[in-house]
Design a protein around this motif. Sequence first.
Motif, PDB file in Angstrom:
ATOM      1  N   GLY A  73       0.881  -1.260  -0.086  1.00 32.45           N
ATOM      2  CA  GLY A  73       0.167  -0.035  -0.063  1.00 32.45           C
ATOM      3  C   GLY A  73       0.569   1.182  -0.178  1.00 32.45           C
ATOM      4  N   SER A  74       0.603   2.310  -1.007  1.00 30.17           N
ATOM      5  CA  SER A  74       1.132   3.447  -0.952  1.00 30.17           C
ATOM      6  C   SER A  74       0.953   4.406   0.450  1.00 30.17           C
ATOM      7  CB  SER A  74       0.810   4.317  -2.237  1.00 30.17           C
ATOM      8  OG  SER A  74      -0.505   4.459  -2.161  1.00 30.17           O
ATOM      9  N   GLY A  75      -0.183   4.274   0.862  1.00 31.47           N
ATOM     10  CA  GLY A  75      -0.576   4.806   2.150  1.00 31.47           C
ATOM     11  C   GLY A  75       0.296   4.465   3.308  1.00 31.47           C
ATOM     12  N   ALA A  76       0.156   2.974   3.277  1.00 30.90           N
ATOM     13  CA  ALA A  76       1.386   2.262   4.267  1.00 30.90           C
ATOM     14  C   ALA A  76       2.791   2.728   4.270  1.00 30.90           C
ATOM     15  CB  ALA A  76       1.084   1.048   4.295  1.00 30.90           C
ATOM     16  N   ARG A  77       3.362   2.969   2.988  1.00 28.46           N
ATOM     17  CA  ARG A  77       4.720   3.355   2.695  1.00 28.46           C
ATOM     18  C   ARG A  77       5.005   4.659   3.284  1.00 28.46           C
ATOM     19  NH1 ARG A  77       4.014   0.055  -1.972  1.00 28.46           N
ATOM     20  NH2 ARG A  77       3.561   1.852  -3.381  1.00 28.46           N
ATOM     21  N   ARG A  78       3.910   5.619   2.859  1.00 22.28           N
ATOM     22  CA  ARG A  78       4.109   7.042   3.485  1.00 22.28           C
ATOM     23  C   ARG A  78       4.239   7.073   4.943  1.00 22.28           C
ATOM     24  NH1 ARG A  78       0.442   7.744  -0.987  1.00 22.28           N
ATOM     25  NH2 ARG A  78      -1.447   7.862   0.383  1.00 22.28           N
ATOM     26  N   LEU A  79       3.240   6.269   5.716  1.00 19.72           N
ATOM     27  CA  LEU A  79       3.210   6.170   7.238  1.00 19.72           C
ATOM     28  C   LEU A  79       4.418   5.643   7.543  1.00 19.72           C
ATOM     29  CD1 LEU A  79       1.876   6.527   9.620  1.00 19.72           C
ATOM     30  CD2 LEU A  79       0.858   4.100   9.295  1.00 19.72           C
ATOM     31  N   ALA A  80       5.024   4.650   7.035  1.00 19.27           N
ATOM     32  CA  ALA A  80       6.255   3.876   7.424  1.00 19.27           C
ATOM     33  C   ALA A  80       7.410   5.099   7.346  1.00 19.27           C
ATOM     34  CB  ALA A  80       6.682   2.747   6.512  1.00 19.27           C
ATOM     35  N   LEU A  81       7.566   5.914   6.250  1.00 17.77           N
ATOM     36  CA  LEU A  81       8.431   6.993   6.271  1.00 17.77           C
ATOM     37  C   LEU A  81       8.434   8.057   7.194  1.00 17.77           C
ATOM     38  CD1 LEU A  81       8.658   7.052   2.507  1.00 17.77           C
ATOM     39  CD2 LEU A  81      10.498   5.986   3.775  1.00 17.77           C
ATOM     40  N   SER A  82       7.131   8.410   7.592  1.00 14.78           N
ATOM     41  CA  SER A  82       6.596   9.270   8.433  1.00 14.78           C
ATOM     42  C   SER A  82       7.286   9.054   9.751  1.00 14.78           C
ATOM     43  CB  SER A  82       5.538   9.793   8.361  1.00 14.78           C
ATOM     44  OG  SER A  82       4.521   8.702   8.852  1.00 14.78           O
ATOM     45  N   LEU A  83       7.147   7.836  10.110  1.00 15.47           N
ATOM     46  CA  LEU A  83       7.595   7.227  11.384  1.00 15.47           C
ATOM     47  C   LEU A  83       9.053   7.136  11.503  1.00 15.47           C
ATOM     48  CD1 LEU A  83       4.931   4.457  12.081  1.00 15.47           C
ATOM     49  CD2 LEU A  83       4.861   6.732  13.040  1.00 15.47           C
TER      50      LEU A  83
END
Length: 332
Positions: A199-209
């Motif tokens: 998921g692209s949203g999950a990848r964005r969340l991972a990077l934000s963390l």
Amino acid sequence: MRAWETTGGAGRVDRIRLTRRGTPTPGIGELLVRVEVCGVCRTDLHVADGDLPVHRPAVVPGHEAVGTVVDAGADVSRFSPGDRVGVAWLRSTCGRCRWCRRGAENLCPEATFTGWDADGGYAELVTVPAAFAYRVPDALPSEQAAPLLCAGIIGYRSLVRSELPPGGRLGIYGFGASAHLTAQVALAQSAEVHVMTRGSGARRLALSLGAASAGGADAPPPVPLDSAIIFAPAGELVPHALEAVERGGTVVLAGIHLSDVPRLDYQRHLFHEKRLTSVTANTRADGDELFRLAAALSVRADVTTYPFEAADRALTDLAAGDVTGVAVLSVG
């Protein structure tokens, strides 16, 4: 009371239905809890879809419930009415077998589980053995505490079993409820985290963390890994993870359900003392330690809240991969 129960409608929007039931009565050593919130876990989806055949027909799912004690059966001294408690997946163990005696109660052959063997937290009221309830710290909001009761605990146990060396490189495959909590603990312990997820949203969340990289589910990480945890219920990821870890590395399978693992090549995937291991449930000690760490490390769940009446939609969204972070039902 209102409660959701499984229907056997595997893979369809009618996999659970909203019903009315009588108020449950706490037995000896049990608490009656008025549910405030309940996390929506992928295990609930596996139970509702029949991947994990129900142990009771029309069982009420849910094993990440937080609420207030309203009554207790005989022989309860640990909690009182008004206390806020958490109701988790592990509901009881025998306390006598060799696994229980050595501190591995998660492997007890007679263990029972909330939302599988007994009705769970997709309801306005739920019972729980007092010995298996968690005291929720006052400073922790209920919607933050709920995901810790399964997603957090299982992720923490997976991280421990990964034997990640200090400052090591950790690969995380799949980035849902459990993974995004585990990543925060690992990052706080100075790990370098690399995420592989669809998921692209999950990848964005991972990077934000704070993840060092986030790529596709079957993409190779940019660097060799010391350890990896597979949270996605996808057996086809096992060879990818084993190839990604270095000599002596460990790959942990964190899910209660996994699709079939493809044939492994010994030289490519397992030689040089690589280890492949699974995680089964959790011990109460895991939960106690995770609650302590979550407070100390300021672990925060990325929460999407659904009204109680939309529990079926929450499971459908989870099945479709449309939930980033964790889903939580607002019950009362």
